[in-house]
Design a protein around this motif. Structure first.
Motif, short mmCIF file in Angstrom:
data_model
loop_
_atom_site.label_atom_id
_atom_site.label_comp_id
_atom_site.label_asym_id
_atom_site.label_seq_id
_atom_site.Cartn_x
_atom_site.Cartn_y
_atom_site.Cartn_z
N VAL A 32 1.06 -33.87 9.52
CA VAL A 32 1.96 -34.20 10.63
C VAL A 32 2.42 -32.92 11.31
N SER A 81 9.53 -39.36 4.77
CA SER A 81 10.29 -39.85 5.93
C SER A 81 11.79 -39.86 5.70
N VAL A 111 6.68 -34.70 15.53
CA VAL A 111 7.54 -35.85 15.22
C VAL A 111 8.16 -36.33 16.52
N ASN A 150 6.69 -29.47 13.76
CA ASN A 150 6.86 -29.23 12.33
C ASN A 150 6.36 -27.82 12.00
N ARG A 184 -1.68 -35.10 12.93
CA ARG A 184 -1.11 -36.43 13.05
C ARG A 184 0.30 -36.34 13.60
N THR A 185 0.78 -37.44 14.13
CA THR A 185 2.17 -37.53 14.57
C THR A 185 2.92 -38.48 13.65
N TYR A 186 4.23 -38.37 13.67
CA TYR A 186 5.08 -39.29 12.90
C TYR A 186 6.27 -39.68 13.75
N MET A 209 -1.80 -41.14 13.69
CA MET A 209 -0.41 -41.32 13.32
C MET A 209 -0.29 -41.46 11.80
N ALA A 210 0.83 -40.97 11.27
CA ALA A 210 1.12 -41.15 9.85
C ALA A 210 1.99 -42.37 9.62
N SER A 226 3.49 -27.33 9.51
CA SER A 226 2.22 -28.02 9.79
C SER A 226 1.03 -27.12 9.50
N LEU A 234 5.75 -34.03 5.09
CA LEU A 234 5.05 -34.52 6.27
C LEU A 234 3.86 -33.62 6.60
#
Length: 359
Positions: free
Chosen positions: A211, A173, A214, A239, A133-135, A153-154, A242, A206
């Motif tokens: 995630v 976050s 980012v 990240n 996922r992306t954030y 997406m997160a 991850s 995350l």
């Protein structure tokens, strides 16, 4: 999001309106009384519809659509009352409701040109074949772009998100937000470009949400986030914590542990929004980076297996030693119960109408 009481009020008005319409179309009511009531409805529709358009300073299609149907109902009451039978009235009203709902729904669609996105950043993200996922603390990726490019997406707009996820995202976050927010993370002033520029994300938390990347409209100084690409008002970070979408662990992961993530014990992924099928090798705790939500059922080697909470939010299953075939699927009993009750209601209503017509 309206208060839940408004839903109950709306249903109450619907019941009252249905009962009133049933009474007006019955043989008990004189045609003249029905005509007077229809005239009153027409006056109310015009009296409310015109001022709303004047107040808005432009022609409002949604408002006019709703009041036009009220006018249409008034006209039908006046014209068809002397001739239409109860069952004809019922099917006519059902038809009007269907047309009204489809028309109102069609007006909610707003077609726009596709938003442009940086090709280098998109190519970097799409070159990663794993599930991740992306954030973005600045909402730098619109949700439709993520959908078009098949990554998750997160963050984003979600008016009905779970309290547990929202609270977890506060820590992950680094964005403090009091009360309800239609987005996650929240934006205090409503300006995503700057609101969260002082927030410091927690890469480890995350990572529990799967995630891997980012994307931000401003620079982020957070250990564990490695800058990959820097463009004007757009930054891409990797990240280092991850992991895969699922992993098997013998002890709970801790911040700073990079080697305790055994994603190699997961293989043969078959994924859809309502089902996860894959192979996992135990022993250990299988953790799936998905929210532990009511209605999800886990099976191991074809047998039901209890799911437990991991890290206060995620789903997990304890595995014995050896290879296992895991099947996790969504079977919401409340939805099935609701569909069943709706069918019973419709069948009962049709039966009641038919019985009155025969009588």
């Amino acid at each position: 999001v309206p208060a839940r009481a408004l839903f109950l009020i709306g249903f109450s008005f619907a019941v009252v309106a249905a009962r009133t319409l049933e009474y007006l179309t019955s043989d008990e009511v004189d045609t003249k009384l029905t005509a007077k009531f229809a005239f009153g409805i027409a006056i109310a529709a015009v009296g409310l519809g015109l001022p709303i358009n004047i107040f808005l300073g432009k022609f409002s299609v949604p408002a006019t659509w709703g009041f036009a149907f009220i006018l249409l109902l008034a006209a039908i009451l006046k014209i068809l009352k002397p001739n239409a039978s109860t069952i004809k009235w019922s099917w006519l009203i059902i038809g009007l409701i269907v047309v009204d709902l489809f028309g109102a729904g069609a007006q909610s669609f707003n077609l726009r040109d596709k938003a442009a996105f940086d090709n280098e950043i998109m190519a970097t993200i799409l070159s990663d074949p794993s599930k991740f996922r992306t954030y973005s603390p600045s909402y730098s990726v619109n949700q439709h772009i993520a959908v078009e490019n098949h990554f998750e997406m997160a963050d984003g707009v979600d008016p009905m998100h779970l309290v547990g996820y929202f609270e977890f995202m506060k820590d992950a976050s680094g964005v403090e937000y009091e009360g309800y927010s239609v987005t996650k993370p929240g934006f205090k002033s409503g300006n995503p470009a700057i609101d969260n520029s002082d927030a410091v994300p927690d890469p480890f938390k995350l990572s529990l949400l799967n995630v891997r990347y980012v994307l931000s409209g401003f620079e982020i100084d957070s250990p564990g986030l490695i800058e990959l690409i820097s463009k004007e008002e757009l930054y891409l970070y990797h990240n280092v914590y991850s992991s895969e979408r699922a992993w098997v662990e013998t002890t709970p992961r801790k911040e700073g542990d990079y080697t305790d993530i055994d994603g190699n014990n997961i293989s043969n992924w078959d994924y859809s929004p309502n089902r996860f099928i894959f192979s996992a090798r135990g022993p250990g705790r299988l953790v799936l980076s998905e929210i532990l939500y009511a209605g999800w059922v886990a099976e191991s080697d074809g047998e039901p297996h209890p799911s437990e909470s991991a890290y206060g939010l995620l789903r997990s299953v304890n595995l014995a030693e050896g290879d296992h075939e895991i099947n996790i699927y969504f079977r919401p009993l409340t939805v099935y119960a609701g569909i069943g009750m709706a069918l019973v209601g419709w069948v009962t209503a049709i039966w009641q109408i038919s019985r009155r017509e025969d009588g």
